[in-house]
Design an enzyme around this catalytic site. Sequence first.
Site, PDB file in Angstrom:
ATOM      1  N   LYS A 245     -16.120  -8.240   4.237  1.00  4.16           N
ATOM      2  CA  LYS A 245     -14.908  -8.581   5.010  1.00  4.16           C
ATOM      3  C   LYS A 245     -15.104  -8.255   6.493  1.00  4.16           C
ATOM      4  O   LYS A 245     -15.601  -7.184   6.825  1.00  4.16           O
ATOM      5  CB  LYS A 245     -13.710  -7.766   4.506  1.00  4.16           C
ATOM      6  CG  LYS A 245     -13.161  -8.212   3.164  1.00  4.16           C
ATOM      7  CD  LYS A 245     -11.960  -7.351   2.795  1.00  4.16           C
ATOM      8  CE  LYS A 245     -11.440  -7.680   1.413  1.00  4.16           C
ATOM      9  NZ  LYS A 245     -10.424  -6.706   0.976  1.00  4.16           N
TER      10      LYS A 245
ATOM     11  N   SER B 137      -3.387  -7.953   2.685  1.00  5.90           N
ATOM     12  CA  SER B 137      -3.517  -7.810   4.139  1.00  5.90           C
ATOM     13  C   SER B 137      -3.835  -9.161   4.769  1.00  5.90           C
ATOM     14  O   SER B 137      -3.383  -9.457   5.880  1.00  5.90           O
ATOM     15  CB  SER B 137      -4.615  -6.794   4.462  1.00  5.90           C
ATOM     16  OG  SER B 137      -4.276  -5.548   3.916  1.00  5.90           O
TER      17      SER B 137
ATOM     18  N   ARG C  39      -2.490  -5.612  -8.785  1.00  3.50           N
ATOM     19  CA  ARG C  39      -1.337  -6.484  -8.529  1.00  3.50           C
ATOM     20  C   ARG C  39      -1.199  -7.561  -9.603  1.00  3.50           C
ATOM     21  O   ARG C  39      -0.169  -7.746 -10.196  1.00  3.50           O
ATOM     22  CB  ARG C  39      -1.459  -7.135  -7.147  1.00  3.50           C
ATOM     23  CG  ARG C  39      -1.336  -6.142  -6.008  1.00  3.50           C
ATOM     24  CD  ARG C  39      -1.901  -6.707  -4.747  1.00  3.50           C
ATOM     25  NE  ARG C  39      -3.298  -7.081  -4.933  1.00  3.50           N
ATOM     26  CZ  ARG C  39      -4.002  -7.827  -4.115  1.00  3.50           C
ATOM     27  NH1 ARG C  39      -3.449  -8.317  -3.048  1.00  3.50           N
ATOM     28  NH2 ARG C  39      -5.276  -8.091  -4.357  1.00  3.50           N
TER      29      ARG C  39
ATOM     30  N   HIS D  21       0.837  -1.207   0.000  1.00  2.00           N
ATOM     31  CA  HIS D  21       0.000   0.000   0.000  1.00  2.00           C
ATOM     32  C   HIS D  21       0.875   1.262   0.000  1.00  2.00           C
ATOM     33  O   HIS D  21       0.602   2.214  -0.733  1.00  2.00           O
ATOM     34  CB  HIS D  21      -0.907   0.039   1.238  1.00  2.00           C
ATOM     35  CG  HIS D  21      -1.973  -1.013   1.282  1.00  2.00           C
ATOM     36  ND1 HIS D  21      -2.106  -1.890   2.323  1.00  2.00           N
ATOM     37  CD2 HIS D  21      -2.959  -1.321   0.404  1.00  2.00           C
ATOM     38  CE1 HIS D  21      -3.131  -2.693   2.103  1.00  2.00           C
ATOM     39  NE2 HIS D  21      -3.669  -2.377   0.936  1.00  2.00           N
TER      40      HIS D  21
END
Length: 162
Positions: free
Chosen positions: A40, A130, A92, A16
Site C-alpha cells: 500500500k 480507509s 468486517r 477503528h
Amino acid sequence: MIAVYPGSFDPLTLGHLDIIKRACKICDKLYIAIGKNSSKASLFTDDEKLEMINEALSELELANKVEVEIFSGLLAEYAKQKEAKAIIRGLRVVSDFDYEFQIALSNRMLNSSCETIFLLPSSKYIFLSSTIVRDIAKNNGDISSLVPKNIEAHLKAKFQTK
Ligand code: COA
C-alpha cells in the site's frame, strides 16, 4: 493482558475507534501499532498518523490504557517486544477472512506466545475502509459520520495542498 492493534491507519476511522474501545474492554494495555503494508502507498506519513490518532484518542477516556506507536519490521517481533499476548484485528465482512486467517497463522508461527483475536465492529461501520474515506474526502464528499472531527480536518487540509 497486553494487546497490540496493528494497522496502516491511513487514516484512522470511526470503525477503528470502535474496535479500539471494544479491545480496551478485554485488555489492560493496548498498543495501537502503526505499521507498513508493503503493498500500500500511504497518504499520511507515520508521524502524521501518530499525531492524528493521539489527537482523536485525547477526546476519549482511554489515555491510561492506550499507547500509540510506530513499528517497522515484523508485527510478530513487535508483539514479542511488547510482551503482548494478543493481536487484535477487526473482521468486517466474510471477504476479510481469508486474508486475516493467513496473516494470523503466519504471525502465530513467528510468535507462538501471541494469539490473534478478531473483533466485530458495529454494523454501521461494516462497509468502512480507509480507502473509502480517502476517496470520499478527495472528491469533497461528506465524511463527518466516518471519521473523528480532527481526522476530517487533516484530510481536508491534505487534499487542499495536493
Ligand atoms: N474500520 C474501518 N476500516 C477498517 C476496520 C475497521 N474496523 N478494520 C479494517 N479496516 C480497513 C482498514 O482501513 C484498511 O483499509 P484500506 O485497505 O483501505 O487501507 C483495511 O481494512 C485493512 O488494513 P489494515 O487494518 O490497515 O491492515 P493491513 O492489512 O493493511 O496490514 C499491517 C497492516 C501493518 C498490520 C500489516 O501489513 C503488517 O503487519 N505489517 C508488518 C509486516 C508483517 O508482519 N507482515 C505480516 C507477515 S505474516
